[in-house]
Design a protein around this motif. Structure first.
Motif, PDB file in Angstrom:
ATOM      1  N   LYS A  58      -8.007 -24.708  37.746  1.00  0.00           N
ATOM      2  CA  LYS A  58      -7.133 -25.212  38.808  1.00  0.00           C
ATOM      3  C   LYS A  58      -5.895 -24.336  38.960  1.00  0.00           C
ATOM      4  O   LYS A  58      -5.532 -23.913  40.057  1.00  0.00           O
ATOM      5  CB  LYS A  58      -6.692 -26.648  38.492  1.00  0.00           C
ATOM      6  N   THR A  59      -5.253 -24.069  37.821  1.00  0.00           N
ATOM      7  CA  THR A  59      -4.055 -23.235  37.862  1.00  0.00           C
ATOM      8  C   THR A  59      -4.391 -21.843  38.376  1.00  0.00           C
ATOM      9  O   THR A  59      -3.656 -21.271  39.184  1.00  0.00           O
ATOM     10  CB  THR A  59      -3.441 -23.141  36.455  1.00  0.00           C
ATOM     11  N   THR A  60      -5.540 -21.346  37.929  1.00  0.00           N
ATOM     12  CA  THR A  60      -5.949 -20.012  38.364  1.00  0.00           C
ATOM     13  C   THR A  60      -6.095 -19.970  39.880  1.00  0.00           C
ATOM     14  O   THR A  60      -5.577 -19.063  40.542  1.00  0.00           O
ATOM     15  CB  THR A  60      -7.278 -19.641  37.688  1.00  0.00           C
ATOM     16  N   PHE A  94       6.624 -24.634  39.582  1.00  0.00           N
ATOM     17  CA  PHE A  94       5.998 -24.312  38.300  1.00  0.00           C
ATOM     18  C   PHE A  94       5.895 -25.516  37.383  1.00  0.00           C
ATOM     19  O   PHE A  94       6.776 -26.370  37.359  1.00  0.00           O
ATOM     20  CB  PHE A  94       6.792 -23.205  37.606  1.00  0.00           C
ATOM     21  N   GLN A  95       4.808 -25.525  36.632  1.00  0.00           N
ATOM     22  CA  GLN A  95       4.573 -26.617  35.690  1.00  0.00           C
ATOM     23  C   GLN A  95       5.705 -26.728  34.671  1.00  0.00           C
ATOM     24  O   GLN A  95       6.150 -27.802  34.328  1.00  0.00           O
ATOM     25  CB  GLN A  95       3.241 -26.364  34.981  1.00  0.00           C
ATOM     26  N   ASP A  96       6.175 -25.554  34.176  1.00  0.00           N
ATOM     27  CA  ASP A  96       7.260 -25.595  33.192  1.00  0.00           C
ATOM     28  C   ASP A  96       8.618 -25.402  33.871  1.00  0.00           C
ATOM     29  O   ASP A  96       9.569 -24.954  33.247  1.00  0.00           O
ATOM     30  CB  ASP A  96       7.041 -24.538  32.104  1.00  0.00           C
ATOM     31  N   LEU A 170       2.001 -26.750  44.083  1.00  0.00           N
ATOM     32  CA  LEU A 170       2.591 -27.448  42.942  1.00  0.00           C
ATOM     33  C   LEU A 170       1.573 -27.530  41.802  1.00  0.00           C
ATOM     34  O   LEU A 170       0.512 -28.128  41.960  1.00  0.00           O
ATOM     35  CB  LEU A 170       3.027 -28.864  43.325  1.00  0.00           C
ATOM     36  N   ASP A 171       1.920 -26.941  40.678  1.00  0.00           N
ATOM     37  CA  ASP A 171       1.024 -26.949  39.522  1.00  0.00           C
ATOM     38  C   ASP A 171       1.462 -28.019  38.538  1.00  0.00           C
ATOM     39  O   ASP A 171       2.449 -27.847  37.828  1.00  0.00           O
ATOM     40  CB  ASP A 171       1.028 -25.577  38.839  1.00  0.00           C
ATOM     41  N   GLU A 172       0.721 -29.104  38.501  1.00  0.00           N
ATOM     42  CA  GLU A 172       1.051 -30.222  37.600  1.00  0.00           C
ATOM     43  C   GLU A 172       2.545 -30.440  37.489  1.00  0.00           C
ATOM     44  O   GLU A 172       3.106 -30.381  36.392  1.00  0.00           O
ATOM     45  CB  GLU A 172       0.460 -29.979  36.209  1.00  0.00           C
ATOM     46  N   PRO A 173       3.206 -30.676  38.604  1.00  0.00           N
ATOM     47  CA  PRO A 173       4.669 -30.723  38.569  1.00  0.00           C
ATOM     48  C   PRO A 173       5.201 -31.865  37.714  1.00  0.00           C
ATOM     49  O   PRO A 173       6.329 -31.823  37.259  1.00  0.00           O
ATOM     50  CB  PRO A 173       5.052 -30.902  40.033  1.00  0.00           C
TER      51      PRO A 173
ATOM     52  N   VAL B  11      -2.013 -17.738  32.426  1.00  0.00           N
ATOM     53  CA  VAL B  11      -1.494 -18.324  33.650  1.00  0.00           C
ATOM     54  C   VAL B  11      -0.955 -19.726  33.433  1.00  0.00           C
ATOM     55  O   VAL B  11      -0.216 -20.238  34.258  1.00  0.00           O
ATOM     56  CB  VAL B  11      -2.577 -18.391  34.737  1.00  0.00           C
ATOM     57  N   ASN B  12      -1.326 -20.331  32.338  1.00  0.00           N
ATOM     58  CA  ASN B  12      -1.084 -21.757  32.251  1.00  0.00           C
ATOM     59  C   ASN B  12       0.022 -22.101  31.266  1.00  0.00           C
ATOM     60  O   ASN B  12       0.323 -21.360  30.375  1.00  0.00           O
ATOM     61  CB  ASN B  12      -2.379 -22.434  31.778  1.00  0.00           C
ATOM     62  N   GLY B  13       0.591 -23.275  31.469  1.00  0.00           N
ATOM     63  CA  GLY B  13       1.444 -23.838  30.440  1.00  0.00           C
ATOM     64  C   GLY B  13       2.788 -23.164  30.317  1.00  0.00           C
ATOM     65  O   GLY B  13       3.040 -22.134  30.922  1.00  0.00           O
TER      66      GLY B  13
END
Ligand code: ATP
Ligand code: MG
Lengths: 266, 281, 250
Positions: A58-60, A94-96, A170-173, B11-13
Motif C-alpha cells: 500500500k505504501t509503495t 507522512f505516517q511518521d 495520506l499514508d496511515e495518517p 519506504v515504510n514506517g
C-alpha cells in the motif's frame, strides 16, 4: 483490467473523470515483488482508500503515485500527464508526520510554500488559515515536541493543504494517534473532505476506518499486491457520526470486507 | 561498520532513530541543569575536603593542600603569570579549532552527501580518529619549529578527525523521512541540503565541535609539555622543576576548569541558538 | 561506493592513500615522509629486535593493567550511579568534568606522585579510559526497563542474581560501547603517558627515533601502533554486533 471478481466495479457505471490513473504498475525490490500489474482510477473529489494485509504494498503504491519512488514498470498519470517525480498537484501526508523538530508549527505548515519561494508574510497568512482549519489556532509558535501525536498529524495535514494540491496522499495518517483522537480526527477529515473538495487517497489498516471515511475502498491482495476488489460503501454521510457507526449499511460493508480479507490472516 | 550507515531507504514506517555518535560522551551543559544545586555544592565540597585532608596528612611530599593551591592560584593571577600563559595557550587553540571547524564541517558535509567523497576520505579519518595521533606531535617540530604554528598544528591534528567524522555521520544519517518530505514538496537538492539536512544534522555536528575542542585542549597542552615550552604547559613544567607544587597544581586545575567552562558554554550556546525546541522542553 | 557496477569496499580507499604515501615518499619532497615500502621494511626488521619487543611488552602491560582497572571501576561506578541517586549526585559532576577534561595536563602531576615509571602510565591509561565507561554504563543501566527488574523480583531473584543475570546483561550493549570507546581512549592514554614520561616503552623509542631523525623507524612504530589500535577497536565492534541484536527488543 483484472477485476473479474470485483463486486462493485464502478469504472463501468461512473463516467471516468479520473484525476489519477494508475496503469500497469509493477514494483520489485530486488527479489521481493511488492506490486503486480496494478490498474486503478481515482475519481476526482472522492476519498479512495487502499486497504490490504500488512506488507502488501500500500505504501509503495502511494509513494509511486506521489513520485517518491519509481515503479519497475507501468505508468501513473495525474490529470493526463505522466508522473516523473513529485508535483505541485499532489501533496503527501507522512505516517511518521515528518515534521521538522527545529521549526515551529507555523514554519512547518508553511514549509511547502517556503520551498516554492513564496514571501514570508504571504505564506504565513495562508498557513495560519489552514492551521485554524485543522483546529490548531493558538499553537502556531509551538514546536512539534510540545504537541500530542494527534496534533502533530494535524500539522502534517495542514502543511499538505497549504500548498493547495488537488490530490492529497495520506499514508496511515492516524496510526500513531490514540483511539479517541483517531475518531475525532476521522470526523474532522470527513468535514475537510467536504469543505476542501479535493481528491484524497488514503491508506489504512483499519477496516472500520476505511468504511467510515471512504467513498471507495480498493482491496489489495497479499504480496505481490494486486487489486482484488473495489467496494463503494453506500452510507448516508449526512447522518451524525454515531448514527453512521450504527448504520446497517456501514456494519454490512465492514463485515463484507472482513470476509474478503479474512483468508489472508492465517 | 560503514555499510550500516547507508541511508535508510525503506519506504515504510518511522525513520530509524539516529544513534548520535557523540550522544553520551559530552553533557556538561546539561550537567548544570540535571544535578540540583545542593548536590553539586555537596559534591564539590566533599571533593575539596578530601583534597585538603590528603594534603594535610600529607599523602606525598608533592601533594599540596587545597587551600595552598587556591592561594597559589590567587597569587598567579595577581602577578599576571597565569593570564599571560593563557594568552599563549588559547591563541593556537582558537586558531586551530577555527580551522578544524571550518575544514572539518565542510569536509564532513561533503562526505555525507557524496558517495565518492565518503569512499575516499571516510576510512582515512576513521583511522586517524581511533589512532593515537599524539604520537605524531614530536614530528611537528621538524617542520614548524616550536612557535605558534607548531601548537596550532597539534590542535588541528587532534581535533580535525572527530569534527569531520561527526559531520559526516550526522549528514549521512539525516532523517530520511524529512528528506523525503522535502522532496515531495518539490524542494530542490540545494533546499534539501540547506533547509533539512544541515539543520537536522546540526546538533551532532555541534557535538563534534565540542569533542574537537576537548581534543584540542589535550593537543595544545601536550604540545606545550612536549615540544614548545610556553603557556600553561610551560607553567606546569617550570613550577614542577622548582618544586613549587602548589603553583603547579593550580595551573593544572585552572586548565581543567577553563576547558570545562568553555565546553559548557558551547553547549549552552548550542541549545540556545541551534535547538530552540529544547529550550522550553 | 560502486565502480563500473561493482561494489568497492569502503576500506579499499586506504590503498589509494597508501599509494599516495608511497609516491610522496619516493619523490623525496618531504624528508619527514619516507616511502611506505621502506617504512614497512623497517617495521619488519624492527619487530624482530629485542628493543622493540621489550618496549611493546611494557606498553601492552601498562595498557592492559590500566584498562582492567578502568573497566572494573568504570562498570561498578556506572552501575551504582545508574541505580542510586545519591551516588549519581555525588559523582555525576566529576565524571562529566573528567570525561572531556584535558587529562594531558594531569600527567605531570601523576609523574611526581607515582614516579617516572610504569605506574604513571598505568594511571594515565586508567584516567583516560574510565570516565566514558562510567557514563555509558550509567546510560545502559538507566535504559534497563523497570518491568524487567520487576519481573526478576516477582520471580524471586536475589539481589545478586538480579544484577548479574538481568541488569548487567540488559545493559550490555551500552557497556560494551563504553568499553570500546574506553579502549580507544586508553590507547591514546598509554601513548601520551609514555611520550611524557619518555623513558619507558614506546615513548622511549619514539623519543629515540625522532631525536635521531630516523623516520623509517619512527613511522614503522606509528604504523604498528595504529594498526594495533584499529584491530582492537574492530574486534570489540565485532563483539558489540553480537549483542546489539537485542538492544532493540529490550
Ligand atoms: N526499500 C525496500 N526494500 C526492500 N523491500 C521493501 C522496501 N520497501 C518495502 N519493501 C517490501 O515491499 C513490501 C511492500 O511494502 P509496503 O511498505 O509498501 O507495504 P504496506 O502495505 O505499506 O505494509 P504495511 O501495512 O505494513 O504498512 C513489503 O513486503 C516490504 O517488506
Ligand atoms: Mg505502509
Amino acid at each position: 483490467m483484472t477485476m473479474s471478481d470485483a463486486v462493485f466495479n464502478i469504472e463501468k457505471d461512473v463516467p471516468a473523470d479520473a484525476v489519477v490513473e494508475v496503469r500497469g504498475i509493477c514494483k520489485k525490490y530486488g527479489e521481493v515483488e511488492a506490486l503486480r500489474n496494478i490498474d486503478l482510477d481515482f475519481p476526482r473529489g472522492k476519498l479512495t482508500t487502499l486497504l490490504g494485509p500488512s506488507g502488501c504494498g500500500k505504501t509503495t503504491l502511494l509513494k509511486i503515485i506521489a513520485g517518491l519512488i519509481e515503479p519497475s514498470a507501468g505508468e501513473v498519470r495525474v490529470n493526463g500527464r505522466p508522473v516523473t517525480g513529485p508535483g505541485p498537484e499532489r501533496a503527501f501526508v507522512f505516517q511518521d508526520f515528518a515534521l521538522m523538530p527545529w521549526a515551529t508549527v507555523m514554519r512547518n505548515v508553511a514549509f511547502g510554500l517556503e520551498l516554492k519561494g513564496m514571501g514570508k508574510a504571504e505564506r504565513q497568512s495562508i498557513a495560519a488559515k489552514y492551521i485554524a482549519e485543522v483546529g490548531l489556532s493558538g499553537f502556531e509558535d509551538k514546536y512539534p515536541h510540545e504537541l500530542s501525536g494527534g496534533m502533530r498529524q494535524r500539522v502534517g495535514l495542514a502543511r499538505a493543504f497549504a500548498v493547495n494540491a488537488e490530490v492529497l496522499l495520506l499514508d496511515e495518517p492516524f496510526s500513531a494517534v490514540d483511539e479517541q483522537n483517531r475518531r475525532k480526527f476521522q470526523e474532522d477529515l470527513l468535514r475537510l473532505v467536504e469543505k476542501e473538495r479535493k481528491t484524497f487517497i488514503f491508506v489504512t489498516h483499519s477496516i472500520e476506518e476505511a468504511v467510515y471515511v471512504s467513498d471507495r475502498i480498493v482491496l489489495l491482495s497479499r504480496r505481490p499486491g494486486r487489486v482484488s476488489q473495489i467496494i463503494e460503501p453506500k452510507i448516508d454521510r449526512t447522518a451524525s457520526p454515531d448514527a453512521i457507526r450504527r448504520d446497517q449499511g456501514y456494519l454490512d460493508t465492514v463485515e463484507e470486507i472482513w470476509q474478503g480479507l479474512k483468508h489472508y490472516v492465517d | 561498520m560503514m555499510a550500516s550507515t547507508q541511508a535508510d531507504t525503506r519506504v515504510n514506517g518511522p525513520a530509524r532513530a539516529v544513534h548520535s555518535p557523540a550522544g553520551l560522551s559530552l553533557g556538561l551543559g546539561r550537567l548544570f541543569l540535571r544535578y540540583p544545586i545542593l548536590s553539586r555544592v555537596v559534591s564539590l565540597g566533599l571533593f575539596f575536603l578530601a583534597w585538603e585532608i590528603a594534603g594535610r596528612v600529607p599523602i606525598s611530599y608533592a601533594f599540596p593542600t587545597f587551600f595552598d593551591t587556591a592561594y597559589a592560584f590567587g597569587t598567579m593571577i595577581a602577578d599576571g603569570s597565569l593570564i599571560s600563559a593563557y594568552g599563549s595557550t588559547l591563541q593556537p587553540l582558537v586558531i586551530g579549532i577555527a580551522i578544524s571547524g571550518v575544514v572539518g564541517i565542510v569536509l564532513g558535509i561533503v562526505m555525507g552527501l557524496s558517495r565518492m567523497a565518503e569512499w575516499l576520505v571516510a576510512p582515512l579519518f576513521i583511522v586517524l580518529q581511533s589512532a593515537p595521533m599524539a604520537a605524531l606531535i614530536p614530528l611537528i617540530t621538524f617542520v614548524y619549529g616550536i612557535g605558534l604554528a607548531a601548537k596550532t598544528l597539534a590542535v588541528i591534528m587532534l581535533a580535525l578527525p572527530v569534527i569531520v567524522l561527526n559531520g559526516y555521520k550526522a549528514v549521512r544519517n539525516a532523517n530520511p523521512s524529512l528528506v523525503a518530505m522535502c522532496y515531495s514538496f518539490q524542494g530542490t537538492r540545494l533546499q534539501q541540503i540547506t533547509k533539512v539536512i544541515i539543520p537536522d544534522a546540526s546538533p551532532v555536528i555541534f557535538a563534534g565541535l565540542r569533542l574537537g575542542l576537548a581534543a584540542g585542549f589535550i593537543g595544545v597542552i601536550l604540545a606545550e609539555l612536549l615540544i614548545t615550552p610556553t603557556g600553561i604547559g610551560d607553567l606546569i613544567t617550570y613550577h614542577r622543576s622548582v618544586a613549587n607544587y602548589a603553583e603547579m597544581y593550580a595551573a593544572v586545575v585552572s586548565i581543567i576548569l577553563v576547558s570545562t567552562v568553555t565546553l559548557a558554554a558551547l553547549e549552552a550556546f548550542e541549545v540556545r541558538v541551534l535547538r530552540p525546541e529544547k529550550r522550553r522542553g | 561506493m560502486t565502480l563500473f557496477g561493482y561494489r568497492v569496499p569502503m576500506m579499499a580507499s586506504l590503498i589509494v592513500w597508501c599509494i599516495l604515501w608511497e609516491l610522496v615518499g619516493q619523490s623525496g619532497a618531504m624528508f619527514l615522509v619516507p616511502p611506505l615500502s621502506s617504512v614497512l621494511a623497517a617495521a619488519v626488521t624492527m619487530v624482530q629486535t629485542q628493543t622493540w619487543q621489550a618496549a611493546a611488552l611494557i606498553t601492552l602491560h601498562s595498557f592492559v593493567v590500566g584498562m582492567a582497572f578502568a573497566i572494573v571501576v568504570g562498570v561498578t561506578l556506572g552501575v551504582l550511579m545508574g541505580r542510586f541517586k545519591a551516588v549519581d549526585d555525588l559523582f555525576g559532576i566529576w565524571v562529566n568534568i573528567f570525561v572531556s577534561a584535558p587529562l594531558s595536563a594531569l600527567v605531570p602531576v601523576l609523574m611526581i606522585l607515582f614516579g617516572m615509571g610504569e605506574t604513571t602510565v598505568v594511571v594515565t591509561v586508567f584516567l583516560f579510559a574510565v570516565w566514558i565507561i562510567v557514563l555509558d554504563t550509567r546510560a545502559g543501566i538507566r535504559h534497563v526497563p523497570n518491568s524487567l527488574i520487576e519481573m526478576g523480583r516477582s520471580y524471586g531473584a536475589s539481589t545478586f542474581a538480579l544484577y548479574s543475570k538481568i541488569v548487567l546483561l540488559a545493559a550490555l550493549p551500552e557497556i560494551l560501547a563504553g568499553i570500546r570507546l574506553g579502549l580507544v581512549r586508553g590507547v591514546k592514554g598509554v601513548v601520551i603517558g609514555q611520550l611524557l614520561v619518555s623513558i619507558i616503552g614506546y615513548g622511549e623509542l619514539f623519543e629515540l627515533y625522532s631525536r635521531s631523525f630516523d623516520m623509517e623507524n619512527f613511522w614503522a612504530l606509528t604504523i604498528i601502533l595504529f594498526a594495533a589500535a584499529m584491530l582492537m577497536s574492530a574486534a570489540i565492534e565485532h563483539i558489540e554486533k553480537k549483542v546489539d541484536y537485542y538492544a532493540g527488543v529490550r
